[in-house]
Design an enzyme around this catalytic site. Structure first.
Site, PDB file in Angstrom:
ATOM      1  CB  CYS A 128      -3.604   5.305  12.482  1.00 25.53           C
ATOM      2  SG  CYS A 128      -2.523   4.079  11.792  1.00 25.53           S
ATOM      3  CG  HIS A 268      -5.690   7.147   9.022  1.00 27.80           C
ATOM      4  ND1 HIS A 268      -4.465   7.714   9.251  1.00 27.80           N
ATOM      5  CD2 HIS A 268      -5.478   5.806   8.951  1.00 27.80           C
ATOM      6  CE1 HIS A 268      -3.550   6.770   9.318  1.00 27.80           C
ATOM      7  NE2 HIS A 268      -4.136   5.601   9.141  1.00 27.80           N
ATOM      8  CG  ASN A 298      -1.047   4.720   7.207  1.00 29.24           C
ATOM      9  OD1 ASN A 298      -0.918   5.581   8.073  1.00 29.24           O
ATOM     10  ND2 ASN A 298      -1.741   3.626   7.392  1.00 29.24           N
TER      11      ASN A 298
HETATM   12  N1  ACO Z   1       2.429  -5.419  -5.063  1.00 30.82           N
HETATM   13  C1  ACO Z   1       1.887  -6.413  -5.814  1.00 30.82           C
HETATM   14  N2  ACO Z   1       1.081  -7.342  -5.300  1.00 30.82           N
HETATM   15  C2  ACO Z   1       0.793  -7.263  -4.007  1.00 30.82           C
HETATM   16  C3  ACO Z   1       1.308  -6.255  -3.179  1.00 30.82           C
HETATM   17  C4  ACO Z   1       2.168  -5.326  -3.765  1.00 30.82           C
HETATM   18  N3  ACO Z   1       2.719  -4.332  -3.050  1.00 30.82           N
HETATM   19  N4  ACO Z   1       0.841  -6.431  -1.931  1.00 30.82           N
HETATM   20  C5  ACO Z   1       0.055  -7.497  -1.960  1.00 30.82           C
HETATM   21  N5  ACO Z   1       0.022  -8.014  -3.198  1.00 30.82           N
HETATM   22  C6  ACO Z   1      -0.678  -9.188  -3.653  1.00 30.82           C
HETATM   23  C7  ACO Z   1      -0.962 -10.142  -2.509  1.00 30.82           C
HETATM   24  O1  ACO Z   1       0.146 -10.994  -2.310  1.00 30.82           O
HETATM   25  C8  ACO Z   1      -2.149 -10.876  -3.026  1.00 30.82           C
HETATM   26  O2  ACO Z   1      -1.706 -11.840  -3.934  1.00 30.82           O
HETATM   27  P1  ACO Z   1      -2.380 -13.327  -3.954  1.00 30.82           P
HETATM   28  O3  ACO Z   1      -3.832 -13.072  -4.307  1.00 30.82           O
HETATM   29  O4  ACO Z   1      -1.609 -14.033  -5.009  1.00 30.82           O
HETATM   30  O5  ACO Z   1      -2.201 -13.850  -2.577  1.00 30.82           O
HETATM   31  C9  ACO Z   1      -2.888  -9.815  -3.831  1.00 30.82           C
HETATM   32  O6  ACO Z   1      -1.933  -8.794  -4.126  1.00 30.82           O
HETATM   33  C10 ACO Z   1      -4.022  -9.179  -3.073  1.00 30.82           C
HETATM   34  O7  ACO Z   1      -4.626  -8.348  -3.997  1.00 30.82           O
HETATM   35  P2  ACO Z   1      -6.001  -7.688  -3.716  1.00 30.82           P
HETATM   36  O8  ACO Z   1      -6.948  -8.663  -3.137  1.00 30.82           O
HETATM   37  O9  ACO Z   1      -6.441  -6.964  -4.944  1.00 30.82           O
HETATM   38  O10 ACO Z   1      -5.585  -6.632  -2.609  1.00 30.82           O
HETATM   39  P3  ACO Z   1      -6.547  -5.659  -1.896  1.00 30.82           P
HETATM   40  O11 ACO Z   1      -7.508  -5.079  -2.848  1.00 30.82           O
HETATM   41  O12 ACO Z   1      -7.060  -6.267  -0.647  1.00 30.82           O
HETATM   42  O13 ACO Z   1      -5.538  -4.502  -1.497  1.00 30.82           O
HETATM   43  C11 ACO Z   1      -4.473  -3.579   0.415  1.00 30.82           C
HETATM   44  C12 ACO Z   1      -4.548  -4.756  -0.558  1.00 30.82           C
HETATM   45  C13 ACO Z   1      -4.044  -2.330  -0.360  1.00 30.82           C
HETATM   46  C14 ACO Z   1      -3.432  -3.847   1.478  1.00 30.82           C
HETATM   47  C15 ACO Z   1      -5.867  -3.353   1.032  1.00 30.82           C
HETATM   48  O14 ACO Z   1      -6.340  -4.560   1.581  1.00 30.82           O
HETATM   49  C16 ACO Z   1      -5.846  -2.289   2.085  1.00 30.82           C
HETATM   50  O15 ACO Z   1      -5.675  -1.125   1.797  1.00 30.82           O
HETATM   51  N6  ACO Z   1      -6.083  -2.644   3.341  1.00 30.82           N
HETATM   52  C17 ACO Z   1      -6.054  -1.686   4.416  1.00 30.82           C
HETATM   53  C18 ACO Z   1      -4.638  -1.373   4.674  1.00 30.82           C
HETATM   54  C19 ACO Z   1      -4.476  -0.245   5.619  1.00 30.82           C
HETATM   55  O16 ACO Z   1      -5.148   0.741   5.495  1.00 30.82           O
HETATM   56  N7  ACO Z   1      -3.559  -0.440   6.533  1.00 30.82           N
HETATM   57  C20 ACO Z   1      -3.164   0.477   7.499  1.00 30.82           C
HETATM   58  C21 ACO Z   1      -4.338   0.982   8.254  1.00 30.82           C
HETATM   59  S1  ACO Z   1      -4.149   1.216   9.915  1.00 30.82           S
HETATM   60  C22 ACO Z   1      -2.950   2.165  10.118  1.00 30.82           C
HETATM   61  O17 ACO Z   1      -2.938   3.161   9.493  1.00 30.82           O
HETATM   62  C23 ACO Z   1      -1.801   1.740  10.976  1.00 30.82           C
END
Ligand code: ACO
Length: 341
Positions: A128, A268, A298
């Protein structure tokens, strides 16, 4: 005692040569996929996606629409705005993690489409962060007087790398392309400084393991979906906030500016919560940040490129404004640029 590293001297008002963005362009595919559409694919909800990420919809390219095609459309828009023809381009850099092929480079495919027959071409692999890495490479080539006109593109067809059965990742990404034309413009405003950083110790938190020589394309590897994006979401989130903040502070220090000097910050577009965390730590109001992730998700290397073009065309930046671009991505990689518009 070792001396602490000093920031590089600001490139502001370089008397003989400076590097300006003289045109921007972007392109996103026609097909819109909403959060409601994803509810039919995986167990998720619009409410979960919006509250955790801010994303409402993303664009998905057609089966026969490739990273080079999108990049070429963004490039054409940038060339039109800059008022330059394809034969004036000396170098084409395409930042992407979803190239048309392992080789030839996507930059070569773009060259063919736009007819930039005088250009040298290569791709940048910095996930990215690729668009800002490419901006810095372009700047170095222009400052060293090797080239005068460089076309920088961030283009991605991430929909081909996403595991559409994995709700942890498939809701986050989209397709699109952005481009900028960089040129020497003597004594003019332009790119003041760019800072780049990487940390290979975190290479396992965001990756696509399959498709290279470590995990070649075999039936077994494809069945295990190793040719798709794998991410430790929480770890990426934590690192993203840390490195983007560090990138912002370093670029500002190199430019001799403070956060209150900035008219616009283009981060980003991964997750609005990451942007909110950075805004709070930088003590900058959210309305100073340009955000379009609710419409595109993204788009990796295209993310800041598309946002820059939209900010430019919507008149968000006025001549003389200081603009900060900040990115992070797999690698880990990160970068930031301060531009005087
Ligand atoms: N829908 C519903 N539930 C979901 C989803 C979804 N799409 N995705 C994950 N969950 C669940 C998980 O399975 C997990 O469940 P569990 O607790 O039963 O195991 C739970 O949701 C996790 O929830 P949270 O802890 O509230 O999630 P979090 O607040 O960490 O948010 C997220 C998750 C959005 C992925 C966050 O961690 C994030 O944004 N991380 C950075 C991601 C990112 O920016 N990636 C790309 C960057 S680099 C690049 O651009 C290539």
């Amino acid at each position: 005692m070792t001396k602490a590293p000093q920031p590089r001297s600001p490139r502001l008002h370089t008397p003989k040569r400076s590097v300006s963005i003289v045109g921007t362009g972007s392109y996103v595919p026609e097909r819109v996929v909403t959060n409601a559409d994803l509810e039919k694919l995986v167990e998720t909800s619009d409410e979960w996606i919006v509250t955790r990420t801010g994303i409402r919809e993303r664009r998905i390219a057609a089966a026969d629409e490739y990273t080079s095609d999108m990049g070429a459309k963004a490039a054409q828009a940038a060339m039109d705005q800059a008022g330059i023809g394809p034969e004036e381009i000396d170098l084409i850099l395409v930042a992407t993690v979803s190239p048309d092929m392992a080789f030839p480079s996507t930059a070569c495919f773009v060259q063919k489409i736009i007819g930039a027959k005088n250009a040298a071409c290569f791709d940048i692999s910095a996930a990215c962060s690729g668009f800002l890495y490419a901006i810095e490479i372009a700047q170095q080539f222009i400052m060293s007087q090797t080239y005068n006109t460089v076309l920088v593109i961030g283009s991605e067809k991430l929909s081909t790398l996403v595991d559409w059965t994995d709700r942890n990742t498939c809701v986050l990404f989209g397709d699109g392309a952005g481009a900028a034309i960089l040129r020497n413009r003597k004594g003019a405003h332009g790119v003041i400084t760019t800072y780049m950083g990487s940390d290979g110790d975190f290479s396992d938190i965001l990756l696509m393991p399959g498709g290279g020589c470590r995990v070649p394309i075999t039936k077994d590897n494809v069945e295990q979906r190793l040719n798709t994006i794998k991410m430790s979401g929480k770890e990426v989130y934590k690192q993203a906030v840390n490195v983007m903040l560090k990138a912002a502070q370093t670029a500002l220090s190199q430019a001799g500016l403070k956060s209150e000097d900035l008219a616009c910050i283009i981060p980003h577009q991964a997750n609005v919560r990451i942007i909110e965390a950075i805004a709070e730590r930088m003590n900058v109001p959210m309305d100073r940040f340009f955000i379009n992730l609710e419409r595109y998700g993204n788009t990796s290397a295209a993310s800041v490129a598309v946002a820059l073009d939209e900010a430019n065309r919507s008149g968000r930046m006025k001549i003389g404004d200081y603009v900060l671009l900040i990115v992070f991505g797999g690698g880990l990689t990160w970068a930031s640029s301060v531009i005087q518009w």
